[in-house]
Design an enzyme around this catalytic site. Structure first.
Site, PDB file in Angstrom:
ATOM      1  N   SER A  95       0.872  -1.187   0.000  1.00  0.00           N
ATOM      2  CA  SER A  95       0.000   0.000   0.000  1.00  0.00           C
ATOM      3  C   SER A  95       0.896   1.219   0.000  1.00  0.00           C
ATOM      4  CB  SER A  95      -0.872   0.025   1.256  1.00  0.00           C
ATOM      5  OG  SER A  95      -1.593  -1.153   1.404  1.00  0.00           O
ATOM      6  N   LYS A 170      -7.248   1.941  -2.234  1.00  0.00           N
ATOM      7  CA  LYS A 170      -6.755   1.446  -0.938  1.00  0.00           C
ATOM      8  C   LYS A 170      -6.787   2.559   0.117  1.00  0.00           C
ATOM      9  CE  LYS A 170      -4.574  -0.940   2.228  1.00  0.00           C
ATOM     10  NZ  LYS A 170      -5.180  -2.006   2.999  1.00  0.00           N
ATOM     11  N   LYS A 238       1.028   5.612   8.281  1.00  0.00           N
ATOM     12  CA  LYS A 238       1.591   5.753   6.924  1.00  0.00           C
ATOM     13  C   LYS A 238       0.475   5.919   5.900  1.00  0.00           C
ATOM     14  CE  LYS A 238       2.019   2.041   4.808  1.00  0.00           C
ATOM     15  NZ  LYS A 238       1.295   1.198   3.838  1.00  0.00           N
TER      16      LYS A 238
HETATM   17  P1  NAD Z   1       5.600  -6.015   7.573  1.00  0.00           P
HETATM   18  O1  NAD Z   1       6.326  -4.871   8.171  1.00  0.00           O
HETATM   19  O2  NAD Z   1       5.175  -7.155   8.431  1.00  0.00           O
HETATM   20  O3  NAD Z   1       6.443  -6.641   6.326  1.00  0.00           O
HETATM   21  C1  NAD Z   1       7.210  -5.901   5.428  1.00  0.00           C
HETATM   22  C2  NAD Z   1       8.406  -6.765   5.025  1.00  0.00           C
HETATM   23  O4  NAD Z   1       9.209  -6.057   4.064  1.00  0.00           O
HETATM   24  C3  NAD Z   1       9.341  -7.072   6.218  1.00  0.00           C
HETATM   25  O5  NAD Z   1       9.550  -8.471   6.315  1.00  0.00           O
HETATM   26  C4  NAD Z   1      10.621  -6.313   5.868  1.00  0.00           C
HETATM   27  O6  NAD Z   1      11.794  -6.936   6.360  1.00  0.00           O
HETATM   28  C5  NAD Z   1      10.568  -6.328   4.346  1.00  0.00           C
HETATM   29  N1  NAD Z   1      11.421  -5.307   3.741  1.00  0.00           N
HETATM   30  C6  NAD Z   1      11.530  -3.995   4.066  1.00  0.00           C
HETATM   31  N2  NAD Z   1      12.435  -3.391   3.263  1.00  0.00           N
HETATM   32  C7  NAD Z   1      12.911  -4.339   2.425  1.00  0.00           C
HETATM   33  C8  NAD Z   1      13.861  -4.331   1.378  1.00  0.00           C
HETATM   34  N3  NAD Z   1      14.520  -3.224   1.039  1.00  0.00           N
HETATM   35  N4  NAD Z   1      14.092  -5.483   0.703  1.00  0.00           N
HETATM   36  C9  NAD Z   1      13.447  -6.629   1.044  1.00  0.00           C
HETATM   37  N5  NAD Z   1      12.523  -6.700   2.039  1.00  0.00           N
HETATM   38  C10 NAD Z   1      12.266  -5.568   2.729  1.00  0.00           C
HETATM   39  O7  NAD Z   1       4.329  -5.362   6.837  1.00  0.00           O
HETATM   40  P2  NAD Z   1       2.978  -6.111   6.387  1.00  0.00           P
HETATM   41  O8  NAD Z   1       1.987  -5.992   7.501  1.00  0.00           O
HETATM   42  O9  NAD Z   1       3.283  -7.420   5.775  1.00  0.00           O
HETATM   43  O10 NAD Z   1       2.483  -5.072   5.256  1.00  0.00           O
HETATM   44  C11 NAD Z   1       3.073  -5.008   3.960  1.00  0.00           C
HETATM   45  C12 NAD Z   1       2.227  -4.043   3.109  1.00  0.00           C
HETATM   46  O11 NAD Z   1       0.887  -4.514   3.066  1.00  0.00           O
HETATM   47  C13 NAD Z   1       2.174  -2.624   3.695  1.00  0.00           C
HETATM   48  O12 NAD Z   1       2.158  -1.685   2.663  1.00  0.00           O
HETATM   49  C14 NAD Z   1       0.856  -2.616   4.453  1.00  0.00           C
HETATM   50  O13 NAD Z   1       0.316  -1.315   4.579  1.00  0.00           O
HETATM   51  C15 NAD Z   1       0.009  -3.525   3.577  1.00  0.00           C
HETATM   52  N6  NAD Z   1      -1.108  -4.204   4.246  1.00  0.00           N
HETATM   53  C16 NAD Z   1      -0.937  -4.803   5.466  1.00  0.00           C
HETATM   54  C17 NAD Z   1      -2.037  -5.419   6.076  1.00  0.00           C
HETATM   55  C18 NAD Z   1      -1.932  -6.070   7.436  1.00  0.00           C
HETATM   56  O14 NAD Z   1      -2.984  -6.371   8.042  1.00  0.00           O
HETATM   57  N7  NAD Z   1      -0.741  -6.325   7.965  1.00  0.00           N
HETATM   58  C19 NAD Z   1      -3.289  -5.436   5.439  1.00  0.00           C
HETATM   59  C20 NAD Z   1      -3.410  -4.865   4.188  1.00  0.00           C
HETATM   60  C21 NAD Z   1      -2.316  -4.247   3.591  1.00  0.00           C
END
Ligand code: NAD
Length: 293
Positions: A95, A170, A238
């Site tokens: 997102s 979104k 964010k």
């Molecule tokens: P998270 O923080 O659990 O996971 C993000 C992952 O990205 C981490 O494992 C991190 O190590 C990795 N990362 C960061 N920088 C990196 C890089 N340079 N190279 C490789 N890996 C890297 O976040 P999440 O909850 O999985 O969310 C991910 C996306 O999905 C976000 O944009 C969030 O807004 C969206 N989202 C999350 C949810 C939820 O309920 N958690 C629901 C809908 C949408």
């Protein structure tokens, strides 16, 4: 099909599992090694780095926190575009800000990489059972080509328009969720202060007009004082930041969003940024000195 997947966090891990369940070959990368190790133990293969992953995968999915992460992973030094072959498909499911998504799509187009954005909704539970809502932006033919892959992870999968439209959708989703969580917390605290058990209130109103998916998912967490994320307060900050910036840019004021943003900011300042966004209830607990649970 061989699919590269970058970003193995709360959402990325179950998405990878569902793609493997449907017979896809997964090549994965994350900067946090234990996340990679977990996926390898379940059948994925680790790539050395982003560039190595992009060199070998015809389809690449990114699931990263925010715009700067996606820009650096895709366009930065050693990023996807440093090695991806012409014709590679990039599906960014993070997102991010709609304008950032358009910038990334432009950089992709210059290298002959076709990009679709597909941010998701439904949280970890729907990522696990493969029924997320996916809001896509990009070329409609590319959307149709990617549909069989998206169907491994999602239920409602909608083409919203050109790149930027998916992330705008979104943002609209995140505004509704944030304001709804605040309304549930406010209502439960009102009941508690007036001497009525929030559990009874939830049971009584969840099937009526006030009921919502947000209330069903987050109400019980408030009542049980369960703050385990789910979706972190810092990630919702964010999204609301991106929503406010976008709203200001297009002349659409967001007064309710701004109010909830300040509540989240208060909780972030209190050290609760890594809690689930349902911990917004703590803002009302701070105001009243009482608890919902
Ligand atoms: P998270 O923080 O659990 O996971 C993000 C992952 O990205 C981490 O494992 C991190 O190590 C990795 N990362 C960061 N920088 C990196 C890089 N340079 N190279 C490789 N890996 C890297 O976040 P999440 O909850 O999985 O969310 C991910 C996306 O999905 C976000 O944009 C969030 O807004 C969206 N989202 C999350 C949810 C939820 O309920 N958690 C629901 C809908 C949408």
């Amino acid at each position: 099909m061989k699919i590269g997947f970058i970003g193995l966090g709360i959402m990325g891990k179950p998405m990878v599992r569902n793609l493997m369940k449907h017979g896809h070959e997964l090549v994965v990368f994350d900067v946090v090694k234990p996340n990679v190790d977990m996926m390898v133990s379940e059948g994925a293969r680790a790539a050395e780095n982003t560039a190595a992953l992009a060199a070998e995968c015809p389809v690449i999915i990114t699931m990263l926190p925010n715009s700067p992460h996606v820009k650096s992973v895709v366009c930065g030094e050693g990023g996807v575009l440093s090695t991806a072959k012409k014709g590679t498909i990039l599906i960014d499911m993070s997102s991010i800000a709609p304008l950032a998504s358009q910038d990334v799509a432009k950089a992709c187009a210059e290298k002959g990489v076709r990009m679709l954005e597909g941010p998701v909704s439904g949280g970890e539970p729907k990522a696990i059972d493969g029924t997320m809502s996916i809001m896509c932006g990009g070329d409609e033919d590319l959307f149709n080509e990617c549909l069989p892959i998206l169907q491994c992870m999602g239920g409602d999968i909608t083409w919203c328009g050109a790149v930027g439209a998916g992330n705008t959708t979104k943002l609209a989703n995140q505004v509704v969720v944030a304001v709804n969580i605040a309304a549930v917390a406010e209502a439960f605290m009102l009941a508690k202060r007036a001497g009525v058990d929030p559990n009874r209130v939830f049971a009584a109103i969840k099937g009526g007009l006030a009921g919502s998916t947000v209330m069903n998912a987050k109400g019980p967490m408030m009542i049980e004082n369960n703050t385990k994320p789910g979706f972190k307060i810092d990630l919702h900050i964010k999204d609301l930041n991106n929503a406010l910036e976008t709203g200001h840019g297009v002349g659409s004021p967001l007064p309710l969003t701004a109010a909830v943003m300040e509540m989240f900011q208060t909780l972030h300042a209190d050290g609760l940024g890594q809690c689930d966004h349902s911990a917004l209830a703590k803002y009302y607990e701070k105001l009243t000195g009482d608890t919902i649970y």
